[in-house]
Write a protein that holds these residues in place. Structure first.
Motif, PDB file in Angstrom:
ATOM      1  N   PRO A 165      -8.028   2.162   1.035  1.00 34.17           N
ATOM      2  CA  PRO A 165      -7.697   3.407   1.505  1.00 34.17           C
ATOM      3  C   PRO A 165      -6.941   2.283   2.962  1.00 34.17           C
ATOM      4  N   GLY A 166      -6.708   2.161   3.466  1.00 35.04           N
ATOM      5  CA  GLY A 166      -5.997   1.070   4.708  1.00 35.04           C
ATOM      6  C   GLY A 166      -6.006   2.201   5.431  1.00 35.04           C
ATOM      7  N   HIS A 167      -4.838   2.877   5.553  1.00 37.23           N
ATOM      8  CA  HIS A 167      -4.123   3.816   6.335  1.00 37.23           C
ATOM      9  C   HIS A 167      -5.126   5.194   6.914  1.00 37.23           C
ATOM     10  N   LEU A 168      -5.944   5.070   6.170  1.00 42.04           N
ATOM     11  CA  LEU A 168      -7.019   6.284   5.906  1.00 42.04           C
ATOM     12  C   LEU A 168      -8.265   5.190   7.608  1.00 42.04           C
ATOM     13  N   MET A 169      -8.299   4.091   7.041  1.00 47.17           N
ATOM     14  CA  MET A 169      -9.146   3.749   7.835  1.00 47.17           C
ATOM     15  C   MET A 169      -8.587   2.926   9.290  1.00 47.17           C
ATOM     16  N   VAL A 222     -12.437  13.770  -4.316  1.00 44.63           N
ATOM     17  CA  VAL A 222     -13.000  13.490  -5.622  1.00 44.63           C
ATOM     18  C   VAL A 222     -13.853  13.290  -4.204  1.00 44.63           C
ATOM     19  N   GLY A 223     -14.904  13.761  -4.506  1.00 48.42           N
ATOM     20  CA  GLY A 223     -15.843  12.868  -3.604  1.00 48.42           C
ATOM     21  C   GLY A 223     -16.203  12.584  -2.294  1.00 48.42           C
ATOM     22  N   PRO A 224     -16.368  11.001  -2.778  1.00 55.41           N
ATOM     23  CA  PRO A 224     -16.312  10.072  -1.162  1.00 55.41           C
ATOM     24  C   PRO A 224     -14.975   9.053  -1.520  1.00 55.41           C
ATOM     25  N   PHE A 225     -14.000   9.182  -2.777  1.00 55.37           N
ATOM     26  CA  PHE A 225     -12.593   8.946  -3.313  1.00 55.37           C
ATOM     27  C   PHE A 225     -11.802   9.267  -3.047  1.00 55.37           C
ATOM     28  N   GLY A 226     -10.597   8.795  -2.709  1.00 58.34           N
ATOM     29  CA  GLY A 226      -9.962   9.885  -3.165  1.00 58.34           C
ATOM     30  C   GLY A 226      -8.038   9.167  -3.075  1.00 58.34           C
ATOM     31  N   ILE A 227      -7.318  10.018  -3.678  1.00 57.83           N
ATOM     32  CA  ILE A 227      -5.803   9.551  -3.769  1.00 57.83           C
ATOM     33  C   ILE A 227      -4.483   9.923  -3.220  1.00 57.83           C
ATOM     34  N   GLY A 228      -4.148   8.926  -2.934  1.00 62.08           N
ATOM     35  CA  GLY A 228      -2.329   9.842  -2.221  1.00 62.08           C
ATOM     36  C   GLY A 228      -1.183   9.081  -1.924  1.00 62.08           C
ATOM     37  N   LEU A 229      -0.518   9.603  -1.604  1.00 59.52           N
ATOM     38  CA  LEU A 229       0.582   8.593  -2.015  1.00 59.52           C
ATOM     39  C   LEU A 229       1.251   7.127  -1.715  1.00 59.52           C
ATOM     40  N   GLY A 286      -1.249   5.380  -2.824  1.00 56.03           N
ATOM     41  CA  GLY A 286      -1.832   4.707  -3.648  1.00 56.03           C
ATOM     42  C   GLY A 286      -0.622   4.918  -5.499  1.00 56.03           C
ATOM     43  N   VAL A 287      -0.333   6.393  -5.216  1.00 60.02           N
ATOM     44  CA  VAL A 287       0.769   6.196  -6.555  1.00 60.02           C
ATOM     45  C   VAL A 287       2.268   5.671  -6.084  1.00 60.02           C
ATOM     46  N   LEU A 288       2.596   5.620  -4.790  1.00 60.11           N
ATOM     47  CA  LEU A 288       3.690   5.354  -4.992  1.00 60.11           C
ATOM     48  C   LEU A 288       3.701   3.199  -4.930  1.00 60.11           C
ATOM     49  N   SER A 289       2.295   2.909  -4.793  1.00 63.66           N
ATOM     50  CA  SER A 289       2.272   1.178  -5.064  1.00 63.66           C
ATOM     51  C   SER A 289       2.618   0.824  -6.351  1.00 63.66           C
ATOM     52  N   TRP A 290       2.591   1.769  -7.569  1.00 66.86           N
ATOM     53  CA  TRP A 290       3.139   1.722  -8.713  1.00 66.86           C
ATOM     54  C   TRP A 290       4.770   1.439  -8.610  1.00 66.86           C
ATOM     55  N   VAL A 291       5.320   1.686  -7.842  1.00 67.63           N
ATOM     56  CA  VAL A 291       7.003   1.553  -8.143  1.00 67.63           C
ATOM     57  C   VAL A 291       7.225   0.470  -6.608  1.00 67.63           C
ATOM     58  N   PRO A 292       7.864  -0.150  -7.228  1.00 71.63           N
ATOM     59  CA  PRO A 292       7.873  -1.661  -7.204  1.00 71.63           C
ATOM     60  C   PRO A 292       8.021  -2.183  -5.650  1.00 71.63           C
ATOM     61  N   ILE A 293       9.386  -1.398  -5.308  1.00 72.37           N
ATOM     62  CA  ILE A 293      10.268  -1.438  -3.569  1.00 72.37           C
ATOM     63  C   ILE A 293       9.606  -0.291  -2.870  1.00 72.37           C
ATOM     64  N   VAL A 294       8.880   0.853  -3.983  1.00 74.26           N
ATOM     65  CA  VAL A 294       9.654   2.035  -3.061  1.00 74.26           C
ATOM     66  C   VAL A 294       7.803   1.787  -2.647  1.00 74.26           C
TER      67      VAL A 294
END
Length: 145
Positions: free
Chosen positions: A107-111, A36-43, A45-53
């Motif tokens: 966005p560490g992977h993006l950078m 969305v514009g300059p911002f984005g979300i990917g796996l 960011g979504v998986l960061s909410w799952v403790p080990i995954v």
């Protein structure tokens, strides 16, 4: 196959271009699946909410980027910068809720992928198919002025 085709397929330039394309895929999946514009979300960011995954995915994708960087012949400085981005991105997963929020925004992977791609472009140029697409876009923009 001819001798020229075999030698190019295993040349440093070909390995670098494969690494460039792999970095493009990883950055898209990890940090720009939905943009969305300059911002984005990917796996990531979504998986960061799952403790080990979340941390496992972050380390795995970051490690894969570093492996591609080494096989693509990236400089030591670029590899160190990529490792720092991935380490910061993965470290945010340690803090329970705030860490997940930060991980979605950082966005560490993006950078890391962009650092690798920039290094490869400086050393070997863009992959031929990407260069053709970009030049076609530029020609289209010039005609619209």
């Amino acid at each position: 196959m001819t001798i020229e085709a075999v030698s190019y397929a295993d040349s440093p330039r070909a390995r670098a271009h494969r690494a460039w394309k792999s970095a493009e895929t990883i950055k898209g999946l990890s940090d720009r699946l939905i943009g969305v514009g300059p911002f984005g979300i990917g796996l990531d960011g979504v998986l960061s909410w799952v403790p080990i995954v979340g941390p496992l995915y972050s380390m795995g994708a970051g490690g894969l980027l570093l492996i591609h960087g080494m096989s693509g012949g990236a400089s030591f400085l670029t590899l160190a910068r990529m490792a720092a981005y991935v380490a910061m991105d993965t470290a945010t997963d340690v803090v329970p809720i705030a860490g997940s929020v930060v991980d979605m925004m950082f966005p560490g992977h993006l950078m890391a992928a962009k650092a690798l791609q920039k290094d490869i472009e400086a050393r070997h140029g863009l992959p031929d198919d990407i260069a053709v697409k970009r030049s076609a876009k530029k020609r289209g923009k010039v005609g619209k002025r």
